[in-house]
Design a protein around this motif. Structure first.
Motif, PDB file in Angstrom:
ATOM      1  N   THR A 283     -24.496  54.882 -13.826  1.00 14.54           N
ATOM      2  CA  THR A 283     -24.432  56.271 -14.287  1.00 14.54           C
ATOM      3  C   THR A 283     -25.115  57.212 -13.303  1.00 14.54           C
ATOM      4  N   ALA A 284     -26.178  56.720 -12.665  1.00 19.71           N
ATOM      5  CA  ALA A 284     -26.911  57.541 -11.696  1.00 19.71           C
ATOM      6  C   ALA A 284     -26.194  57.622 -10.351  1.00 19.71           C
ATOM      7  N   GLY A 285     -25.098  56.893 -10.217  1.00 16.84           N
ATOM      8  CA  GLY A 285     -24.345  56.933  -8.966  1.00 16.84           C
ATOM      9  C   GLY A 285     -24.948  56.083  -7.867  1.00 16.84           C
ATOM     10  N   ARG A 286     -25.778  55.102  -8.256  1.00 16.02           N
ATOM     11  CA  ARG A 286     -26.419  54.231  -7.271  1.00 16.02           C
ATOM     12  C   ARG A 286     -25.694  52.887  -7.257  1.00 16.02           C
ATOM     13  N   SER A 287     -25.856  52.147  -6.180  1.00 17.10           N
ATOM     14  CA  SER A 287     -25.093  50.913  -6.017  1.00 17.10           C
ATOM     15  C   SER A 287     -25.738  49.739  -6.739  1.00 17.10           C
TER      16      SER A 287
END
Length: 407
Positions: free
Chosen positions: A87-91
């Protein structure tokens, strides 16, 4: 496989912890130091706080489950962390890297304490193996959460794209305000001009994840519609051709945004004509090259009725004779009163051509010498293969290598 063998930390002797007397706070601090040491940029406060909570809970779970096969701690925290990471756009790789670094920090703390309590080498090795197996299980839970969030996001994103595609192809056309809102939600820039291609509904799965992001793919009635901006049309068509495999697609004309439904309508009509096999086996069949065919079959029932009535004199013949006379009639209409040229075209003797023409005059009477009659015959011959054949299976074609994506 027993729980202890699948989760080796449960099979350890619990006395290992009694001898080590691990300082959870010091171990957690060392683990965080190990994580930070492997980073190129510092952790933000929120991520660091979340990691600290995860470390504390994970250490408590690990120590609680050592030597206790029946003690189970919840793995939901790690699944939740995986969902939050997406959700945070991290891998996912970043988060799993945190886990591995933290495990290394924990292991170094435990291993450094072992000599002081005379812990045997074998016990140290088993403890290390158990620790990394435990971290692998937590990593799997986090990866499950990440995959779940990614799947949910993909479904939501596709639903928004499906809604936009439906509005673009709606008749009557949707308002521009409605299109702008749907495009914003789908994060898709509305092009000034576009092309719609249509293919079998079965092709959708192989297009959805592999066409460029600037291309909308979705269900349109009982078919698959592919909406392509005109600015990079050749590239999009090339990708579509590569992905079709043994299927074909009808490609509509380039139209302004407000006329997307027109492009889809013509592409759909042309795709249905490809099912007869009369338009060849090219993967992409363009409406701009088959406008006469579309015009003549705009009313399929009327077209079939017209063709059947005009060519009725041939209907009662055996199939080989019907085919011979049909090809001769088509050649004669293209080259009236040129039996020599017709013979060359059909690879038969000129006397054979003259004999067949006499047969045609017997069957059709004065129709083949009347301008209006010849016009009707030419139209019927053009229509006949488009309306009289059963749908064919896709022809065998090679699949070309994919070009780089432009998502």
């Amino acid at each position: 496989m027993t729980k202890a063998s699948a989760q080796p930390w449960r099979g350890l002797d619990a006395s290992v912890l009694t001898r080590l007397e691990p300082d959870t706070a010091a171990i957690a601090s060392a683990a965080m130091d190990q994580v930070r040491a492997g980073l190129r940029t510092p952790l933000d406060d929120r991520t660091a706080a979340n990691l600290q909570v995860t470390l504390d809970v994970a250490l408590h779970a690990f120590f609680s489950e050592i030597g206790h096969p029946d003690v189970t701690t919840d793995r939901e925290l790690y699944r939740a962390q995986g969902r939050a990471q997406h959700t945070a756009g991290r891998s996912l790789e970043e988060m799993l890297g945190f886990y591995q670094s933290a495990a290394l920090g924990v292991w170094r703390q435990l291993a450094s304490a072992a000599p002081a309590v005379d812990l045997p080498t074998q016990a140290i090795v088993e403890l290390g193996e158990a620790l990394f197996a435990f971290i692998a299980e937590l990593s799997a839970a986090a990866a499950d959460g990440y995959a779940e969030a990614r799947s949910q996001a993909a479904r939501a994103g596709q639903a928004r794209r499906d809604r936009l595609l439906g509005l673009l192809l709606a008749e009557p056309a949707a308002s521009r305000d409605l299109l702008d809102d749907a495009a914003s939600q789908a994060m898709w820039v509305l092009p000034g001009r576009l092309v719609v291609a249509v293919t079998s509904a079965d092709v959708a799965p192989q297009l959805l994840d592999r066409m460029p992001g600037r291309v909308l793919v979705g269900r349109h009635h009982d078919l698959t519609a592919v909406v392509m901006p005109a600015d990079r049309l050749e590239w999009y068509l090339g990708r579509l051709r590569d992905l079709l495999g043994h299927d074909q697609a009808g490609v509509g004309p380039i139209v302004p945004l407000r006329s997307a439904a027109l492009s889809a309508r013509r592409a759909s009509a042309l795709w249905r004509l490809t099912r007869t096999g009369a338009l060849g086996d090219s993967p992409l069949v363009h409406t701009t090259e088959h406008r006469i065919d579309l015009l003549l079959t705009a009313d399929p029932e009327l077209a079939a009725e017209f063709s059947k009535d005009v060519l009725a004199p041939l209907a009662g013949l055996p199939e080989p004779a019907r085919q011979r006379l049909t090809s001769t009639l088509a050649a004669w209409l293209a080259r009236p009163d040129q039996p020599q040229a017709i013979g060359v075209e059909l690879h038969v003797h000129v006397q054979t051509v003259r004999y067949r023409i006499r047969q045609l005059r017997t069957l059709f009477g004065g129709t083949i010498d009347d301008p209006a009659g010849r016009f009707a015959l030419a139209i019927a011959l053009r229509i006949d293969p488009l309306v009289s054949r059963e749908p064919t299976k896709p022809s065998e074609r090679s699949v070309h290598p994919l070009r780089p994506d432009d998502r």
